[in-house]
Design a protein around this motif. Structure first.
Motif, PDB file in Angstrom:
ATOM      1  N   VAL A 148       0.831  -1.211   0.000  1.00  0.00           N
ATOM      2  CA  VAL A 148       0.000   0.000   0.000  1.00  0.00           C
ATOM      3  C   VAL A 148       0.870   1.267   0.000  1.00  0.00           C
ATOM      4  O   VAL A 148       0.823   2.057  -0.940  1.00  0.00           O
ATOM      5  N   ILE A 149       1.658   1.427   1.058  1.00  0.00           N
ATOM      6  CA  ILE A 149       2.404   2.681   1.202  1.00  0.00           C
ATOM      7  C   ILE A 149       3.514   2.804   0.168  1.00  0.00           C
ATOM      8  O   ILE A 149       3.691   3.870  -0.443  1.00  0.00           O
ATOM      9  N   ALA A 150       4.280   1.745  -0.056  1.00  0.00           N
ATOM     10  CA  ALA A 150       5.370   1.826  -1.037  1.00  0.00           C
ATOM     11  C   ALA A 150       4.850   2.074  -2.454  1.00  0.00           C
ATOM     12  O   ALA A 150       5.361   2.966  -3.149  1.00  0.00           O
ATOM     13  N   PRO A 151       3.839   1.345  -2.934  1.00  0.00           N
ATOM     14  CA  PRO A 151       3.305   1.666  -4.271  1.00  0.00           C
ATOM     15  C   PRO A 151       2.765   3.089  -4.352  1.00  0.00           C
ATOM     16  O   PRO A 151       2.976   3.782  -5.358  1.00  0.00           O
ATOM     17  N   TRP A 154       5.771   5.589  -4.477  1.00  0.00           N
ATOM     18  CA  TRP A 154       6.484   5.652  -5.752  1.00  0.00           C
ATOM     19  C   TRP A 154       5.605   6.166  -6.884  1.00  0.00           C
ATOM     20  O   TRP A 154       6.107   6.721  -7.858  1.00  0.00           O
ATOM     21  N   PHE A 155       4.271   6.022  -6.736  1.00  0.00           N
ATOM     22  CA  PHE A 155       3.370   6.676  -7.699  1.00  0.00           C
ATOM     23  C   PHE A 155       3.423   8.189  -7.518  1.00  0.00           C
ATOM     24  O   PHE A 155       3.457   8.939  -8.499  1.00  0.00           O
ATOM     25  N   LEU A 156       3.434   8.644  -6.273  1.00  0.00           N
ATOM     26  CA  LEU A 156       3.549  10.078  -6.012  1.00  0.00           C
ATOM     27  C   LEU A 156       4.848  10.640  -6.579  1.00  0.00           C
ATOM     28  O   LEU A 156       4.872  11.716  -7.170  1.00  0.00           O
ATOM     29  N   VAL A 157       5.930   9.888  -6.423  1.00  0.00           N
ATOM     30  CA  VAL A 157       7.244  10.356  -6.851  1.00  0.00           C
ATOM     31  C   VAL A 157       7.412  10.282  -8.362  1.00  0.00           C
ATOM     32  O   VAL A 157       7.907  11.218  -9.000  1.00  0.00           O
ATOM     33  N   TYR A 166       8.507  -0.066  -9.092  1.00  0.00           N
ATOM     34  CA  TYR A 166       8.469  -0.619  -7.736  1.00  0.00           C
ATOM     35  C   TYR A 166       7.832  -2.003  -7.729  1.00  0.00           C
ATOM     36  O   TYR A 166       8.354  -2.942  -7.107  1.00  0.00           O
ATOM     37  N   LYS A 167       6.689  -2.157  -8.400  1.00  0.00           N
ATOM     38  CA  LYS A 167       5.965  -3.427  -8.353  1.00  0.00           C
ATOM     39  C   LYS A 167       6.752  -4.565  -8.990  1.00  0.00           C
ATOM     40  O   LYS A 167       6.758  -5.683  -8.474  1.00  0.00           O
ATOM     41  N   LEU A 197      14.285   0.528  -2.473  1.00  0.00           N
ATOM     42  CA  LEU A 197      13.009   1.163  -2.799  1.00  0.00           C
ATOM     43  C   LEU A 197      12.052   1.176  -1.611  1.00  0.00           C
ATOM     44  O   LEU A 197      11.136   2.005  -1.548  1.00  0.00           O
ATOM     45  N   ASN A 198      12.248   0.263  -0.659  1.00  0.00           N
ATOM     46  CA  ASN A 198      11.373   0.208   0.515  1.00  0.00           C
ATOM     47  C   ASN A 198      11.921   0.962   1.718  1.00  0.00           C
ATOM     48  O   ASN A 198      11.266   1.010   2.765  1.00  0.00           O
ATOM     49  N   LEU A 199      13.096   1.536   1.566  1.00  0.00           N
ATOM     50  CA  LEU A 199      13.745   2.195   2.697  1.00  0.00           C
ATOM     51  C   LEU A 199      12.861   3.288   3.311  1.00  0.00           C
ATOM     52  O   LEU A 199      12.594   3.293   4.518  1.00  0.00           O
ATOM     53  N   ILE A 200      12.387   4.213   2.488  1.00  0.00           N
ATOM     54  CA  ILE A 200      11.541   5.295   2.985  1.00  0.00           C
ATOM     55  C   ILE A 200      10.125   4.811   3.296  1.00  0.00           C
ATOM     56  O   ILE A 200       9.588   5.100   4.383  1.00  0.00           O
ATOM     57  N   PRO A 201       9.459   4.064   2.402  1.00  0.00           N
ATOM     58  CA  PRO A 201       8.089   3.636   2.691  1.00  0.00           C
ATOM     59  C   PRO A 201       7.950   2.816   3.969  1.00  0.00           C
ATOM     60  O   PRO A 201       6.952   2.957   4.687  1.00  0.00           O
TER      61      PRO A 201
END
Length: 303
Positions: A148-151, A154-157, A166-167, A197-201
């Motif tokens: 949820v949060i990671a996708p 990365w959509f926002l970014v 990401y997916k 890629l998951n570091l921040i999410p």
């Protein structure tokens, strides 16, 4: 439209409709297609010598292909963009799968084991009620970040290209990122990119869970527990959820018939998690989702 404006209907569509069976029984799910792409690179490149280098090539090809596809789809306009984003978010389906474990446990232990076996890779035969509940809660917390949060982040970014990259990386990590003899070298690049890629999410997910769970003052302890986790990212949302529910998570578990002694997350918490604990976890996941939606609305307004 900004990516924040597009993310709002995507989040709402996913929350309302989840994964409609009528659609995915007629069409292949994008996750299935991504899995086939990963399988193709595994069959084609994971042979002979220099498998780590070949694994790097595989993830580069997968990322380029996913990014290009996301760019092409974005050319079809905003409706296509938020529809694709909604499909690739997993809040409703995640909560349904986790709640199904609580539902199973309330009937009998065997049904609980069957339900949890659908969402975890560890051995479930012989699990006790607390072990089943802990497994479901851990899966819920970790997949809230991954699914949820990671996708969404990365959509926002990066719009659809960022989301697709990401997916495909996350899919590759789940398929070839394990340290098995076959994938130890070939899956190295996929696993490392997924970690990055998951570091921040992952940390953002932990902050959101801690905020709605009213345990932000325990952030130093959450960070300490996260550092003990075998994963550089999964420990963050798990540690926040453990503190919010006042339960101990992780600990010893069995994989492929071998018991492994993992450290406890929130060792001072209760080790007697139950179906009620799972239901509380699902409630916190929805509250965290609502906080994410509110943040997205705020970002859209600011932009």
């Amino acid at each position: 439209m900004t990516t924040a404006e597009l993310l709002i209907p995507a989040l709402l569509l996913d929350a309302v409709f989840g994964e409609p069976r009528w659609l995915w029984t007629r069409l292949p799910h994008p996750a299935v297609l991504m899995g086939r792409a990963v399988e193709l690179t595994d069959r084609s490149l994971n042979t002979g010598k220099q498998r780590r280098a070949k694994g790097v090539l595989a993830i580069v090809l997968l990322v380029l292909g996913a990014g290009w596809l996301g760019w092409v789809l974005s050319l079809f306009g905003p409706v296509m963009q938020f529809l694709v984003a909604a499909v690739l978010l997993a809040q409703r389906s995640l909560c349904e799968h986790v709640e199904a474990v609580a539902h199973g446990l309330r009937h009998d232990l065997a049904e609980g084991r069957t339900a949890v076996s659908m969402i975890v890779s560890r051995d479930t035969t012989g699990m006790t009620t607390p072990q089943i509940a802990r497994s479901a809660i851990e899966s819920g917390a970790e997949n809230f970040s991954d699914g949820v949060i990671a996708p969404a982040f990365w959509f926002l970014v990066g719009g659809l290209p960022g989301l697709m990259i990401y997916k495909i990386t996350n899919t590759a990590d789940s398929m070839i990122g394990y340290k098995t003899p076959r994938h130890r070298n070939f899956g190295w690049a996929a696993a490392r990119l997924d970690d990055a890629l998951n570091l921040i999410p992952a940390r953002l997910s932990a902050l959101m869970i801690a905020a709605v769970g009213r345990v932000l003052p325990s952030w130093p302890e959450i960070a300490q527990d996260a550092g003990r986790h075998r994963s550089p990212n999964a420990g963050w949302p798990e540690a926040a959820m453990a503190r919010a529910l006042q339960v101990a998570l992780a600990g010893p578990r069995s994989y492929d018939g071998k018991m492994q002694d993992f450290p406890w997350v929130n060792a001072v918490g209760s080790k007697s998690a139950s179906a009620h604990s799972i239901t509380r976890c699902v409630r916190l996941l929805w509250m965290s989702w609502a906080l994410g939606l509110a943040l997205t609305v705020a970002i859209a307004a600011l932009l």
